[in-house]
Write an enzyme that holds these catalytic residues in place. Sequence first.
Site, PDB file in Angstrom:
ATOM      1  CB  CYS A 404      58.939  74.253  33.620  1.00  0.00           C
ATOM      2  SG  CYS A 404      60.569  74.214  33.538  1.00  0.00           S
ATOM      3  CG  HIS A 631      58.981  75.627  38.414  1.00  0.00           C
ATOM      4  ND1 HIS A 631      58.369  74.521  38.317  1.00  0.00           N
ATOM      5  CD2 HIS A 631      60.028  75.511  37.733  1.00  0.00           C
ATOM      6  CE1 HIS A 631      59.263  73.531  37.429  1.00  0.00           C
ATOM      7  NE2 HIS A 631      60.134  74.496  36.835  1.00  0.00           N
ATOM      8  CD  GLU A 633      55.142  74.981  40.350  1.00  0.00           C
ATOM      9  OE1 GLU A 633      55.916  74.175  40.042  1.00  0.00           O
ATOM     10  OE2 GLU A 633      54.751  75.797  39.423  1.00  0.00           O
TER      11      GLU A 633
END
Length: 696
Positions: A404, A631, A633
């Site tokens: 990001c 993102h 994750e």
Amino acid sequence: MSTSKMKYILVTGGVISGIGKGIIASSVGTILKSCGLHVTSIKIDPYINIDAGTFSPYEHGEVFVLDDGGEVDLDLGNYERFLDIRLTKDNNLTTGKIYQYVINKERKGDYLGKTVQVVPHITDAIQEWVMRQALIPVDEDGLEPQVCVIELGGTVGDIESMPFIEAFRQFQFKVKRENFCNIHVSLVPQPSSTGEQKTKPTQNSVRELRGLGLSPDLVVCRCSNPLDTSVKEKISMFCHVEPEQVICVHDVSSIYRVPLLLEEQGVVDYFLRRLDLPIERQPRKMLMKWKEMADRYDRLLETCSIALVGKYTKFSDSYASVIKALEHSALAINHKLEIKYVDSTDLEHSTLQEEPVRYHEAWQKLCSAHGVLVPGGFGVRGTEGKIQAISWARKQKKPFLGVCLGMQLAVVEFSRNVLGWQGKCLLVLNSHWNVPGACWTVGAMEARLGFPVSHSHREGKLLNVSTENTLLSSRGTTSHWRREHGEPPASALAPFSGDAHTPVTMAVDPELAHGKETNSGQYANSTEFDPNTNHPVVIDMPEHNPGQMGGTMRLGKRRTLFQTKNSVMRKLYGDPDYLEERHRHRFEVNPVLKKCLEEQGLKFVGQDVEGERMEIVELEDHPFFVGVQYHPEFLSRPIKPSPPYFGLLLASVGRLPHYLQKGCRLSPRDTYSDRSGSSSPDSEITELKFPSINHD
């Protein structure tokens, strides 16, 4: 026995907050799912915020983002990772949401002129919300859940949680006893002065809960060491439960051991009797995987260190999902993870002047790491330090992943130090370098000049030339420039003769400037940090509403199309045409710059469906220099690590080229088997999985 009746498990907490209710709730769901049940989860946060989107990470940790764009508490991330499910924003219930829901109904006249009160209207709304949301499918098979695990945030006795406690007091009678049970998580401290495990805090917490109308079925005791039998019996006697209903969850080496700890103490058998669950009596393959992960975690010898460069490094929950994604990837390659937290402000030159020791310690941590990670974030503080770290990783050929904001700053760093966009740039009419018949568009000028003219001129519209001496800024003519920036210097106005149709070309004089000398605007930057930058390489998106902060970002699951076959990221994802990942950002890389950057080796290998947003960037001739706008994750799982993080870890230990050469397959010793212990040496394929790509 009817299998259609929903079972509800409420998890409450006492003594202190942050005691581990989220992990307990996730672990309960995990062991029930391993028995063949479909499990969903709901997190209740008693704060008045509508959602977690406007929180500082120092308040409640990271903001977790769901497929539908919901900005929610990080505990929902635990639920998704443990249970491998996909939740929605309505799985996170807050006081703000409930009151907004009830007030909207009152405004529409749904209460027929009655006095709207906490009881029954707020409490009824809570119960209706829970019952409605519990039925929403969260598994890939689309089947309706059978068990709903509900975590009530905060601690029993908090003023803000009282309406929820009362709602569940009523709820237990509405759904009947055989369909509802309560797990109370409490703390059993062990003062170092005596070494004795103290039960009084737990006794008081359970007494208060019972006084509010809820009697716990299981008392889960968080403690540093296993509970003594005498302590268990004492808690049993004073808390109105059987000794086997007192569950010890002591500190363990890895959270992967918590589901195993609960299962060993008979929690599944208790639920089988208490809730009359349709549990299949068979070996629990899923728990075998968890046991293998936990055993592997304890056996790891080799270490891989990653420098996490951010500005919220004092509170690890600020990067909870990032840390988990790194752990998943490290575990997959049989390495113990060492995270070196580097406060990005400590890398900046100002710190060298004020606190040289902190400056040199920060750089020592960065330089000694195997790889560098710059995660997402907001605000200007620490950004120059992050750019310094990115520059070092690029020049030293250290594996780097930017997520990001990390990707955006990687583009900023490249623009400054490779393309040389560091000076002031005014566009000047030059009558001495004419191209007969030329009609210059924005795109044509940028191609000739090698830098952006304006991020607002995406259509490549023509720039008009007036008959007066004219200075064209990135905004238009001299008069426009004067309106926005004041009188330009006389030297900036080049001699001009002709009329509006006289062909002209643009030239750049980096020495030209207006007003006092300042660094503002000189360097390539994001308009988030410097709205007046002359090199806006990162810009705000058209749909961003600066007047309202909550819920106005580009949120949720979005599709990214790969632009080339020859991409490291594409190979790591399994060579799909596209991927779908979760986003949370207000700013984007300026699409006007794509050609300039790619000509110098910074390739945008992934873009959105419209081709307007840059999603994945890779640097040529570098072991691993990757930036992603999304993102990744948020979709990482213990047995399915996120490809970008997995690539970073592989590159950091020097195994990425070999992995790609073998067709993105791990060696047999790195795979997960169907049983505890080592994988079979003749295993041909890995069970390591990546986020599923659903081709419509």
